[in-house]
Design an enzyme around this catalytic site. Structure first.
Site, PDB file in Angstrom:
ATOM      1  N   ALA A  83     -43.191  -5.393 -72.956  1.00  0.00           N
ATOM      2  CA  ALA A  83     -43.635  -4.128 -72.185  1.00  0.00           C
ATOM      3  C   ALA A  83     -43.627  -4.279 -70.595  1.00  0.00           C
ATOM      4  CB  ALA A  83     -45.197  -4.038 -72.365  1.00  0.00           C
ATOM      5  N   SER A  86     -39.100  -0.851 -66.225  1.00  0.00           N
ATOM      6  CA  SER A  86     -37.778  -1.608 -66.228  1.00  0.00           C
ATOM      7  C   SER A  86     -36.728  -0.959 -65.659  1.00  0.00           C
ATOM      8  CB  SER A  86     -37.568  -1.629 -67.795  1.00  0.00           C
ATOM      9  OG  SER A  86     -36.729  -0.345 -68.320  1.00  0.00           O
ATOM     10  N   THR A 135     -35.680 -11.082 -67.418  1.00  0.00           N
ATOM     11  CA  THR A 135     -34.328 -10.700 -66.993  1.00  0.00           C
ATOM     12  C   THR A 135     -33.470 -11.711 -66.203  1.00  0.00           C
ATOM     13  OG1 THR A 135     -33.369  -8.686 -65.903  1.00  0.00           O
ATOM     14  CG2 THR A 135     -35.448  -9.490 -65.260  1.00  0.00           C
ATOM     15  N   ASP A 136     -32.146 -11.422 -66.070  1.00  0.00           N
ATOM     16  CA  ASP A 136     -31.433 -12.237 -65.105  1.00  0.00           C
ATOM     17  C   ASP A 136     -31.685 -11.764 -63.523  1.00  0.00           C
ATOM     18  OD1 ASP A 136     -29.982  -9.765 -65.011  1.00  0.00           O
ATOM     19  OD2 ASP A 136     -28.059 -10.592 -65.586  1.00  0.00           O
ATOM     20  N   GLU A 137     -32.059 -10.596 -63.445  1.00  0.00           N
ATOM     21  CA  GLU A 137     -32.248 -10.117 -62.238  1.00  0.00           C
ATOM     22  C   GLU A 137     -33.104 -10.869 -61.256  1.00  0.00           C
ATOM     23  OE1 GLU A 137     -32.654  -5.726 -61.288  1.00  0.00           O
ATOM     24  OE2 GLU A 137     -31.483  -5.233 -63.157  1.00  0.00           O
ATOM     25  N   TYR A 161     -38.714  -4.352 -58.897  1.00  0.00           N
ATOM     26  CA  TYR A 161     -38.311  -4.419 -60.146  1.00  0.00           C
ATOM     27  C   TYR A 161     -38.533  -6.012 -60.378  1.00  0.00           C
ATOM     28  CZ  TYR A 161     -36.532  -5.345 -64.775  1.00  0.00           C
ATOM     29  OH  TYR A 161     -36.160  -5.948 -65.925  1.00  0.00           O
ATOM     30  N   LYS A 165     -41.091  -8.848 -61.931  1.00  0.00           N
ATOM     31  CA  LYS A 165     -40.480  -9.453 -63.366  1.00  0.00           C
ATOM     32  C   LYS A 165     -40.641 -11.368 -62.983  1.00  0.00           C
ATOM     33  CE  LYS A 165     -39.415  -8.683 -66.711  1.00  0.00           C
ATOM     34  NZ  LYS A 165     -40.288  -8.534 -68.090  1.00  0.00           N
ATOM     35  N   ASN A 191     -28.225  -5.038 -71.331  1.00  0.00           N
ATOM     36  CA  ASN A 191     -28.337  -4.546 -72.579  1.00  0.00           C
ATOM     37  C   ASN A 191     -27.844  -3.346 -72.723  1.00  0.00           C
ATOM     38  OD1 ASN A 191     -30.712  -6.108 -74.670  1.00  0.00           O
ATOM     39  ND2 ASN A 191     -30.025  -7.036 -72.788  1.00  0.00           N
ATOM     40  N   ARG A 292     -27.310   2.255 -54.161  1.00  0.00           N
ATOM     41  CA  ARG A 292     -28.730   1.824 -54.192  1.00  0.00           C
ATOM     42  C   ARG A 292     -29.115   0.929 -53.294  1.00  0.00           C
ATOM     43  NH1 ARG A 292     -29.679  -1.357 -60.067  1.00  0.00           N
ATOM     44  NH2 ARG A 292     -30.125   0.945 -60.930  1.00  0.00           N
ATOM     45  N   GLY A 294     -30.394  -2.001 -51.399  1.00  0.00           N
ATOM     46  CA  GLY A 294     -30.423  -3.459 -51.724  1.00  0.00           C
ATOM     47  C   GLY A 294     -29.657  -3.787 -52.918  1.00  0.00           C
TER      48      GLY A 294
HETATM   49  P1  NAD Z   1     -37.935   0.191 -71.674  1.00  0.00           P
HETATM   50  O1  NAD Z   1     -38.358   0.794 -70.274  1.00  0.00           O
HETATM   51  O2  NAD Z   1     -36.947   0.955 -72.398  1.00  0.00           O
HETATM   52  O3  NAD Z   1     -39.350   0.119 -72.454  1.00  0.00           O
HETATM   53  C1  NAD Z   1     -40.439  -0.467 -71.950  1.00  0.00           C
HETATM   54  C2  NAD Z   1     -41.471  -0.219 -72.898  1.00  0.00           C
HETATM   55  O4  NAD Z   1     -42.845  -0.857 -72.381  1.00  0.00           O
HETATM   56  C3  NAD Z   1     -41.680   1.175 -72.992  1.00  0.00           C
HETATM   57  O5  NAD Z   1     -42.101   1.547 -74.465  1.00  0.00           O
HETATM   58  C4  NAD Z   1     -43.267   1.778 -72.428  1.00  0.00           C
HETATM   59  O6  NAD Z   1     -43.864   2.724 -72.887  1.00  0.00           O
HETATM   60  C5  NAD Z   1     -43.706   0.339 -72.644  1.00  0.00           C
HETATM   61  N1  NAD Z   1     -44.758  -0.101 -71.480  1.00  0.00           N
HETATM   62  C6  NAD Z   1     -44.644   0.029 -70.310  1.00  0.00           C
HETATM   63  N2  NAD Z   1     -45.762  -0.187 -69.536  1.00  0.00           N
HETATM   64  C7  NAD Z   1     -46.765  -0.451 -70.373  1.00  0.00           C
HETATM   65  C8  NAD Z   1     -48.176  -1.144 -70.530  1.00  0.00           C
HETATM   66  N3  NAD Z   1     -48.622  -1.337 -69.202  1.00  0.00           N
HETATM   67  N4  NAD Z   1     -48.542  -1.375 -71.626  1.00  0.00           N
HETATM   68  C9  NAD Z   1     -47.924  -1.561 -72.554  1.00  0.00           C
HETATM   69  N5  NAD Z   1     -46.539  -0.857 -73.029  1.00  0.00           N
HETATM   70  C10 NAD Z   1     -46.004  -0.561 -71.512  1.00  0.00           C
HETATM   71  O7  NAD Z   1     -37.469  -1.306 -71.248  1.00  0.00           O
HETATM   72  P2  NAD Z   1     -36.492  -2.031 -72.030  1.00  0.00           P
HETATM   73  O8  NAD Z   1     -35.122  -1.758 -71.402  1.00  0.00           O
HETATM   74  O9  NAD Z   1     -36.583  -2.110 -73.690  1.00  0.00           O
HETATM   75  O10 NAD Z   1     -36.812  -3.598 -71.299  1.00  0.00           O
HETATM   76  C11 NAD Z   1     -37.872  -4.447 -72.339  1.00  0.00           C
HETATM   77  C12 NAD Z   1     -37.982  -5.834 -71.603  1.00  0.00           C
HETATM   78  O11 NAD Z   1     -36.828  -6.617 -71.671  1.00  0.00           O
HETATM   79  C13 NAD Z   1     -38.509  -5.500 -70.244  1.00  0.00           C
HETATM   80  O12 NAD Z   1     -39.355  -6.602 -70.010  1.00  0.00           O
HETATM   81  C14 NAD Z   1     -37.247  -5.541 -69.523  1.00  0.00           C
HETATM   82  O13 NAD Z   1     -37.620  -6.211 -67.992  1.00  0.00           O
HETATM   83  C15 NAD Z   1     -36.591  -6.837 -70.276  1.00  0.00           C
HETATM   84  N6  NAD Z   1     -34.977  -6.802 -70.271  1.00  0.00           N
HETATM   85  C16 NAD Z   1     -34.501  -5.602 -70.025  1.00  0.00           C
HETATM   86  C17 NAD Z   1     -33.145  -5.659 -69.926  1.00  0.00           C
HETATM   87  C18 NAD Z   1     -32.275  -4.261 -70.029  1.00  0.00           C
HETATM   88  O14 NAD Z   1     -30.703  -4.237 -69.847  1.00  0.00           O
HETATM   89  N7  NAD Z   1     -32.756  -3.069 -70.515  1.00  0.00           N
HETATM   90  C19 NAD Z   1     -32.256  -6.749 -69.708  1.00  0.00           C
HETATM   91  C20 NAD Z   1     -32.954  -8.077 -69.840  1.00  0.00           C
HETATM   92  C21 NAD Z   1     -34.324  -7.878 -69.877  1.00  0.00           C
HETATM   93  O1  DAU Z   2     -29.581  -7.396 -65.664  1.00  0.00           O
HETATM   94  C1  DAU Z   2     -30.805  -7.027 -66.454  1.00  0.00           C
HETATM   95  C2  DAU Z   2     -31.275  -5.693 -65.975  1.00  0.00           C
HETATM   96  O2  DAU Z   2     -30.480  -4.448 -66.446  1.00  0.00           O
HETATM   97  C3  DAU Z   2     -32.795  -5.263 -66.641  1.00  0.00           C
HETATM   98  O3  DAU Z   2     -33.582  -6.381 -66.303  1.00  0.00           O
HETATM   99  C4  DAU Z   2     -33.133  -4.068 -66.244  1.00  0.00           C
HETATM  100  O4  DAU Z   2     -34.336  -3.500 -66.955  1.00  0.00           O
HETATM  101  C5  DAU Z   2     -32.010  -2.815 -66.679  1.00  0.00           C
HETATM  102  O5  DAU Z   2     -32.356  -1.722 -66.343  1.00  0.00           O
HETATM  103  C6  DAU Z   2     -30.830  -3.334 -66.078  1.00  0.00           C
HETATM  104  O6  DAU Z   2     -30.619  -3.037 -64.478  1.00  0.00           O
HETATM  105  P1  DAU Z   2     -29.567  -2.487 -63.745  1.00  0.00           P
HETATM  106  O7  DAU Z   2     -29.942  -2.123 -62.532  1.00  0.00           O
HETATM  107  O8  DAU Z   2     -28.466  -3.462 -63.863  1.00  0.00           O
HETATM  108  O9  DAU Z   2     -29.093  -1.119 -64.892  1.00  0.00           O
HETATM  109  P2  DAU Z   2     -28.693   0.248 -64.254  1.00  0.00           P
HETATM  110  O10 DAU Z   2     -28.217   0.763 -65.803  1.00  0.00           O
HETATM  111  O11 DAU Z   2     -29.642   0.809 -63.877  1.00  0.00           O
HETATM  112  O12 DAU Z   2     -27.545  -0.101 -63.485  1.00  0.00           O
HETATM  113  C7  DAU Z   2     -26.211  -0.922 -63.931  1.00  0.00           C
HETATM  114  C8  DAU Z   2     -25.039  -0.840 -62.492  1.00  0.00           C
HETATM  115  O13 DAU Z   2     -24.841   0.676 -62.581  1.00  0.00           O
HETATM  116  C9  DAU Z   2     -25.908  -1.157 -61.382  1.00  0.00           C
HETATM  117  O14 DAU Z   2     -25.070  -1.677 -60.688  1.00  0.00           O
HETATM  118  C10 DAU Z   2     -26.203   0.229 -60.720  1.00  0.00           C
HETATM  119  C11 DAU Z   2     -25.064   0.900 -61.239  1.00  0.00           C
HETATM  120  N1  DAU Z   2     -25.411   2.397 -61.517  1.00  0.00           N
HETATM  121  C12 DAU Z   2     -26.393   2.827 -62.157  1.00  0.00           C
HETATM  122  C13 DAU Z   2     -26.896   4.278 -62.185  1.00  0.00           C
HETATM  123  C14 DAU Z   2     -28.067   4.557 -63.049  1.00  0.00           C
HETATM  124  C15 DAU Z   2     -24.513   3.564 -60.685  1.00  0.00           C
HETATM  125  O15 DAU Z   2     -23.576   3.304 -60.165  1.00  0.00           O
HETATM  126  N2  DAU Z   2     -24.876   4.935 -61.071  1.00  0.00           N
HETATM  127  C16 DAU Z   2     -26.110   5.265 -61.769  1.00  0.00           C
HETATM  128  O16 DAU Z   2     -26.277   6.455 -62.021  1.00  0.00           O
END
Ligand code: NAD
Ligand code: DAU
Length: 358
Positions: A83, A86, A135-137, A161, A165, A191, A292, A294
């Site tokens: 949770a 993100s 996350t790697d961020e 964000y 984290k 992912n 974006r 930063g």
């Molecule tokens: P997401 O935003 O798709 O899903 C987040 C979920 O958490 C949602 O279902 C939301 O309803 C729930 N949530 C939010 N606040 C809450 C709260 N206070 N209590 C209970 N539930 C709550 O996120 P995601 O992309 O599935 O990421 C899941 C986890 O993995 C996060 O911790 C994120 O930091 C981490 N992560 C994501 C990525 C990525 O690329 N998406 C990569 C590495 C790590």
């Molecule tokens: O690295 C892991 C992270 O990856 C997770 O921790 C985050 O939850 C997840 O959202 C993701 O973060 P990013 O910021 O890397 O993902 P996003 O898909 O938002 O953006 C990917 C790259 O694309 C980033 O360099 C920004 C760029 N971008 C994104 C959007 C939404 C664009 O150029 N145009 C866009 O409209």
């Protein structure tokens, strides 16, 4: 203690992929606690809606009463904490929810888990695990030639964000160090795959392409991310839960660095092949927009520790993973229509209208 786990955030992108796979593999009972924010969606769990081993509870991880009750009633052997808020761009527009859920919420969850764990028998205490999904961020941004992030890389988060984290990772670490709790943390790269909410680059580009809308590239499109298919992230989490060493952190990644522009070209080319336009290519819709603030330049994960110590490797290449992903979105237009109605429209307005065309 039976084979029950609590998953938080299991209605989001990665959490729902994890819960679906866990139940489909018959690995035991799942208590799925999710607040159902804009990012949480019960349709992500439709594959397991009739599974008797799935109990969905709509609640906040910071709601201590609910968490305490669930822990007492179901006596889980593990908690997997997905949770979180993100999306980086949302954290720039409105950081409050990120502080509230990712830091304060995680703290409340940890406190209730500490109370539960402290009261377990010695044997149950030893078997218990709290796995925090990060996350790697948190490691910050890499220059073009810098080596990929290892687990020992200093924390240098750059967005609200990633800072939130990082704070939650530190709390998890402190609960192990101070209270001896059996914590594990994973730090994964970007992912992609089914049920990815179309505010993020890959699903947004697929959705906009099919709708004939601009494909917005922040800056010059040369920022680099390291992409991993979500099913591989889930298999890594299962492996860490099963065999990870208590107190350790594990980086998870696919050794697959790509510039944003190359990712978008790949998507356009796949769509050109599968759903050709009457005229021209989806690449024609690419539009450069204001960067974006930063914006981290490059992420890259060194996944050698999890490979070496736990024998995990991704099953998908970017090519096979992206093929599955594009096919999934083409087959699930109703899902896309549902999640892009309502609040989504407002977000797209806020985030993209303010960005000038570069
Ligand atoms: P997401 O935003 O798709 O899903 C987040 C979920 O958490 C949602 O279902 C939301 O309803 C729930 N949530 C939010 N606040 C809450 C709260 N206070 N209590 C209970 N539930 C709550 O996120 P995601 O992309 O599935 O990421 C899941 C986890 O993995 C996060 O911790 C994120 O930091 C981490 N992560 C994501 C990525 C990525 O690329 N998406 C990569 C590495 C790590
Ligand atoms: O690295 C892991 C992270 O990856 C997770 O921790 C985050 O939850 C997840 O959202 C993701 O973060 P990013 O910021 O890397 O993902 P996003 O898909 O938002 O953006 C990917 C790259 O694309 C980033 O360099 C920004 C760029 N971008 C994104 C959007 C939404 C664009 O150029 N145009 C866009 O409209």
């Amino acid at each position: 203690m039976d084979n029950c786990i609590v998953v938080t955030g299991g209605a989001g992108f990665i959490g729902s992929n994890f819960v679906n796979a866990w139940l489909q593999q018959g690995l035991g009972k799942v208590i799925n606690l999710d607040k159902l924010t804009y990012a949480g969606n019960l349709e992500n769990l439709s594959e397991v809606q009739n599974d008797k081993n799935h109990l969905f509870v709509k609640a906040d991880i910071g709601d201590r009463e609910v968490v305490a009750r669930l822990l007492k009633q179901y006596q889980p052997r593990a908690i997997i904490n997905f949770a979180a808020e993100s999306h980086v761009d949302r954290s720039i527009h409105a950081p409050d929810a990120f502080i509230q859920t990712n830091i304060v919420g995680t703290f409340h969850l940890l406190e209730e888990v500490r109370a539960y764990w402290s009261a377990l028998t010695d044997a149950a205490k030893e078997d218990f695990r709290f796995l925090h999904i990060s996350t790697d961020e948190v490691y910050g941004s890499l220059s073009a030639s810098a080596p990929a992030f290892k687990e020992t890389h200093p924390y240098e988060p750059n967005s609200p964000y990633s800072a939130s984290k990082a704070a939650s990772d530190h709390l998890v670490r402190a609960y192990h160090h101070t209270y001896g709790m059996p914590m594990l943390t994973t730090n994964c790269s970007n992912n992609y795959g089914p049920y990815h909410f179309p505010e993020k680059l890959i699903p947004l580009v697929i959705h906009h392409a099919l709708e004939g809308k601009p494909l917005p590239i922040y800056g010059d499109g040369s920022n680099v991310r390291d992409w991993l298919y979500v099913g591989d992230h889930c298999s890594a989490i299962r492996r860490v839960l099963e065999a990870g060493k208590i107190g350790e952190t594990y980086n998870i990644g696919g050794w697959n660095e790509m510039s944003n522009l190359d990712v978008v070209y790949t998507l356009c080319d796949r769509l050109d092949a599968l759903r050709p336009k009457s005229k021209g290519s989806y690449r024609d819709q690419i539009t450069y927009v204001t960067d974006r603030p930063g914006h981290d330049r490059r992420y890259a994960i060194d996944a050698s520790k999890i490979e070496r110590e736990l024998g995990w490797k991704p099953a998908e290449t970017f090519e096979t993973g992206i093929q599955k992903t594009v096919a999934w979105y083409l087959d699930h237009q109703t899902w896309v229509d549902h999640v892009t109605s309502g609040e989504y429209q407002q977000w797209v307005g806020e985030n993209y209208q303010a960005r000038e065309k570069a």
